[in-house]
Enzyme design. Structure first.
Site, mmCIF file in Angstrom:
data_model
loop_
_atom_site.group_PDB
_atom_site.id
_atom_site.type_symbol
_atom_site.label_atom_id
_atom_site.label_comp_id
_atom_site.label_asym_id
_atom_site.label_seq_id
_atom_site.Cartn_x
_atom_site.Cartn_y
_atom_site.Cartn_z
ATOM 1 N N GLU A 175 -21.453 -7.433 8.819
ATOM 2 C CA GLU A 175 -21.942 -6.295 9.746
ATOM 3 C C GLU A 175 -21.187 -6.367 10.972
ATOM 4 O O GLU A 175 -21.059 -7.651 11.464
ATOM 5 C CB GLU A 175 -23.472 -6.561 9.811
ATOM 6 C CG GLU A 175 -24.134 -6.027 8.401
ATOM 7 C CD GLU A 175 -24.788 -7.268 7.723
ATOM 8 O OE1 GLU A 175 -25.303 -6.958 6.693
ATOM 9 O OE2 GLU A 175 -24.428 -8.376 8.407
ATOM 10 N N TYR A 187 -11.103 -6.072 11.977
ATOM 11 C CA TYR A 187 -11.444 -5.978 10.540
ATOM 12 C C TYR A 187 -10.452 -4.900 9.731
ATOM 13 O O TYR A 187 -9.977 -5.028 8.764
ATOM 14 C CB TYR A 187 -12.852 -5.722 10.628
ATOM 15 C CG TYR A 187 -13.680 -6.799 11.211
ATOM 16 C CD1 TYR A 187 -14.901 -6.462 11.865
ATOM 17 C CD2 TYR A 187 -13.563 -8.357 11.152
ATOM 18 C CE1 TYR A 187 -15.636 -7.497 12.378
ATOM 19 C CE2 TYR A 187 -14.185 -8.966 11.820
ATOM 20 C CZ TYR A 187 -15.181 -8.760 12.281
ATOM 21 O OH TYR A 187 -15.787 -9.835 13.165
#
Ligand SMILES: CC(C)(COP(=O)(O)OP(=O)(O)OC[C@H]1O[C@@H](n2cnc3c(N)ncnc32)[C@H](O)[C@@H]1OP(=O)(O)O)[C@@H](O)C(=O)NCCC(=O)NCCS
Length: 224
Positions: A175, A187
């Site tokens: 998350e 990411y």
């Protein structure tokens, strides 16, 4: 990222000793390092001695420093003071000492990354991740602010990825705050895809903030 004790997506485990880590060669930003090849590489600005005599223009080019060379090892309770010192610098809502102690007690995969900086061993980063049935959940990945932007985040993420592949797990989950552009770009660049949202998941100044849930397939990545 979410500390232990959170119902959704909890993580646990720990692994190997003493692996050296060299972030992929990075043009961006100054590399700081301690020993290797150190003394002869001049810090930014005007070099000493012979080089000093050369025309400034010729010296305008930043002198690339050697890539950072760090050492990873499994985190233990003796690391927690140093880890917390970074945690409170890196986050507005940092993990507590209890979060780290619970993670280690529960056997999460947790590692620290040290660098040699001018003869001093410094803690530059760490991660905490939990293996699930067929996934590894990245709970915390952090690079000390002084060392950010030099490829260490990428190197730590690669370490987490290989950990999951070694365990034969299918995916890496995490998350991230919707506002954390730096982490989101890391990411995305690494191949994670957003697979969901958790409304009001994080504490935030004046309220709550959503989390973006991201996934990276592990075996497809490692199979090659
Ligand atoms: C997010 C974090 C782990 C990235 O580590 P880092 O060492 O700074 O990042 P790297 O130098 O390895 O950079 C890797 C990629 O991250 C992204 N990134 C790094 N610094 C960035 C910046 N200042 N702005 C935007 N993107 C950035 C880029 O995609 C970068 O790739 P590029 O250099 O090819 O552009 C680190 O900044 C950090 O610890 N931040 C505070 C804690 C945190 O937010 N952790 C993640 C919670 S989900």
């Amino acid at each position: 990222m979410s500390p232990p004790g959170r119902p959704k997506g909890e993580y646990r485990s720990a692994e190997h000793e003493g692996s050296s880590i060299t972030p992929p060669g990075r043009p961006k930003g100054e590399y700081r390092s301690a020993e290797h090849e150190g003394p002869s590489i001049t810090p930014p600005g005007r070099p000493k001695g012979l080089l000093g005599a050369i025309r400034p223009a010729a010296l305008a080019q930043p002198v690339p420093r050697p890539p950072l060379r760090g050492t990873r090892r499994v985190m233990n309770t003796r690391d927690i003071d140093a880890v917390l010192a970074i945690e409170v610098q890196a986050y507005s809502f940092p993990w507590s000492r209890g979060n780290f102690i619970d993670s280690l007690a529960a056997g999460y995969s947790a590692e620290v990354l040290h660098l040699l900086d001018h003869g001093q061993v410094v803690l530059a980063g760490y991660f905490v991740a939990m293996p699930g049935v067929d996934e590894l959940h990245l709970l915390n990945i952090t690079v000390a602010p002084d060392w950010q932007g030099q490829g260490l985040g990428l190197a730590l993420l690669q370490a987490v990825q290989s950990l999951g592949q070694q365990r034969g797990l299918a995916q890496l989950l995490l998350e991230v705050r919707a506002s954390n552009q730096r982490a989101l770009s890391l990411y995305r660049q690494f191949g994670f895809a957003a697979i969901g949202q958790r409304p009001g998941y994080y504490p935030a100044a004046g309220g709550r903030e959503d989390a973006i849930v991201m996934r990276l397939g592990l075996q497809a990545h490692g199979a090659a």
